[in-house]
Design an enzyme around this catalytic site. Structure first.
Site, PDB file in Angstrom:
ATOM      1  CG  ASN A 235      -1.669   1.264   1.414  1.00 23.66           C
ATOM      2  OD1 ASN A 235      -1.841   2.028   0.463  1.00 23.66           O
ATOM      3  ND2 ASN A 235      -2.151   1.524   2.623  1.00 23.66           N
ATOM      4  CD1 TRP A 236       3.431   1.191  -3.126  1.00 25.10           C
ATOM      5  CD2 TRP A 236       3.421   2.602  -4.870  1.00 25.10           C
ATOM      6  NE1 TRP A 236       4.154   0.607  -4.137  1.00 25.10           N
ATOM      7  CE2 TRP A 236       4.153   1.455  -5.223  1.00 25.10           C
ATOM      8  CE3 TRP A 236       3.268   3.618  -5.809  1.00 25.10           C
ATOM      9  CZ2 TRP A 236       4.754   1.303  -6.483  1.00 25.10           C
ATOM     10  CZ3 TRP A 236       3.847   3.475  -7.061  1.00 25.10           C
ATOM     11  CH2 TRP A 236       4.598   2.325  -7.386  1.00 25.10           C
ATOM     12  CE  LYS A 237       0.523   3.542   5.011  1.00 21.18           C
ATOM     13  NZ  LYS A 237      -0.028   3.591   6.351  1.00 21.18           N
TER      14      LYS A 237
ATOM     15  CG  HIS B  44      -5.885   1.693   5.000  1.00 24.92           C
ATOM     16  ND1 HIS B  44      -5.492   2.636   5.914  1.00 24.92           N
ATOM     17  CD2 HIS B  44      -4.822   0.855   4.829  1.00 24.92           C
ATOM     18  CE1 HIS B  44      -4.231   2.384   6.279  1.00 24.92           C
ATOM     19  NE2 HIS B  44      -3.812   1.312   5.639  1.00 24.92           N
TER      20      HIS B  44
ATOM     21  CD  GLU C  68      -3.137   5.372   6.747  1.00 25.79           C
ATOM     22  OE1 GLU C  68      -3.089   5.490   5.511  1.00 25.79           O
ATOM     23  OE2 GLU C  68      -2.217   4.856   7.421  1.00 25.79           O
TER      24      GLU C  68
ATOM     25  N   GLY D  68       2.091   2.085  10.712  1.00 27.94           N
ATOM     26  CA  GLY D  68       3.007   3.212  10.576  1.00 27.94           C
ATOM     27  C   GLY D  68       3.657   3.643  11.882  1.00 27.94           C
TER      28      GLY D  68
ATOM     29  CD  GLU E  91      -3.640  -2.767   7.205  1.00 23.78           C
ATOM     30  OE1 GLU E  91      -2.505  -2.957   6.751  1.00 23.78           O
ATOM     31  OE2 GLU E  91      -4.306  -1.752   6.954  1.00 23.78           O
TER      32      GLU E  91
ATOM     33  CB  SER F  92       5.048  -1.823  11.866  1.00 28.31           C
ATOM     34  OG  SER F  92       4.547  -0.515  12.114  1.00 28.31           O
TER      35      SER F  92
HETATM   36  C1  PEP Z   1      -0.850   0.032   5.802  1.00 29.89           C
HETATM   37  O1  PEP Z   1      -0.802   1.149   5.326  1.00 29.89           O
HETATM   38  O2  PEP Z   1      -1.780  -0.721   5.480  1.00 29.89           O
HETATM   39  C2  PEP Z   1       0.196  -0.396   6.720  1.00 29.89           C
HETATM   40  C3  PEP Z   1       0.106  -1.568   7.279  1.00 29.89           C
HETATM   41  O3  PEP Z   1       1.219   0.487   6.938  1.00 29.89           O
HETATM   42  P1  PEP Z   1       2.647   0.155   7.639  1.00 29.89           P
HETATM   43  O4  PEP Z   1       3.145  -1.138   7.054  1.00 29.89           O
HETATM   44  O5  PEP Z   1       3.513   1.310   7.284  1.00 29.89           O
HETATM   45  O6  PEP Z   1       2.394   0.036   9.096  1.00 29.89           O
END
Ligand code: PEP
Length: 249
Positions: free
Chosen positions: A14-16, A100, A102, A177, A171, A213
């Site tokens: 997931n590049w966000k 997600h 976010e 993050g 998640e 993470s």
């Molecule tokens: C994500 O954005 O879905 C995610 C898991 O981010 P990160 O790996 O940076 O925690």
């Protein structure tokens, strides 16, 4: 054959909201160069909307698939700024993230809306990756299973035929993050709970990914867990070598 052998591993980046054309080009080239070494694992990236064409052009035929990070629940119409599943199909997207954390937190997406987005994706032949997870406060209050069950309820209500075509990503919000990862045992316990919900519907073989993470250094111990079928990777998916090492784990 154990269940891990029947459920092929899947690692999605997931590049966000990161990237620009030049940086993407070198990341995509790095992924294409390294992917032949990755075996028995489906690999995909979910990129920002403007770069779907670039992902399509670069990844076509590479063995890596691509998708988007969000989708409208609507098919078309006066919904300024939104992107439909049909539009994603035009760029040969195979995946789209739905719900997600976010999006849930920053854009007020509800459990019901997330289920509607999943349906919109399925109607266009795209696999929704439905994201669920509890906050730190919810985890500390011992409410993890309850929160996950609430988030999944409108999705499971769609029935086995629809849910059987989805991917679920667990998640924990406190691990996204933050550099804090759930321990493999903590993650496995929640994955087993999600698996029991899926089994109750008659679709125990739906893939359940872990996200939060994930790095090359912790991926192996997470993937060793019986109900963890791969990962949704944020930050570490922006480095080709690190992302490929996760997929190889
Ligand atoms: C994500 O954005 O879905 C995610 C898991 O981010 P990160 O790996 O940076 O925690």
């Amino acid at each position: 054959m154990n269940s891990h052998q029947t459920r092929k591993r899947l690692v999605i980046g997931n590049w966000k909201m990161h990237g620009h054309q030049a940086a993407n080009a070198s990341l995509l080239d790095g992924l294409c160069a390294g992917v032949p070494a990755v075996q028995d694992c489906d690999l995909a990236v979910c990129v920002p909307f403007p770069y779907l064409g670039q992902a399509h052009a670069s990844l076509q035929g590479s063995g890596i698939t691509w998708g988007a990070q969000d989708v409208s629940k609507h098919e078309q119409g006066a919904f300024t700024g939104e992107v439909s599943a049909g539009m994603l199909s035009d760029f040969a997207c195979q995946w789209v993230l739905a719900g997600h954390s976010e999006r849930r937190t920053l854009h007020g997406e509800t459990d019901q809306l997330v289920a509607e987005k999943a349906v919109a994706a399925l109607n266009a032949g795209i696999t929704p990756v439905v994201c669920v997870g509890e906050t730190l406060a919810e985890q500390e209050a011992g409410q993890t299973d309850q929160v996950i069950a609430r988030q999944l309820a409108p999705v499971l209500a769609l029935g086995a035929q629809q849910v059987g075509k989805m991917v679920i990503a667990y998640e924990p919000v406190w691990a996204i993050g933050t550099g804090r990862t759930a321990t493999p045992e903590q993650a496995q316990a929640v994955h087993a709970f999600i698996r029991s919900q899926l089994a109750g519907l008659g679709v125990p073989e739906v893939r359940v990914l872990y996200g939060g993470s994930v790095k090359a250094s912790n991926a192996g111990s997470l993937f060793a867990m019986s109900d963890i079928d791969g990962a949704l990777v944020g930050g570490a998916s922006l480095m080709a070598e690190e992302f490929l090492r996760i997929a190889a784990a």
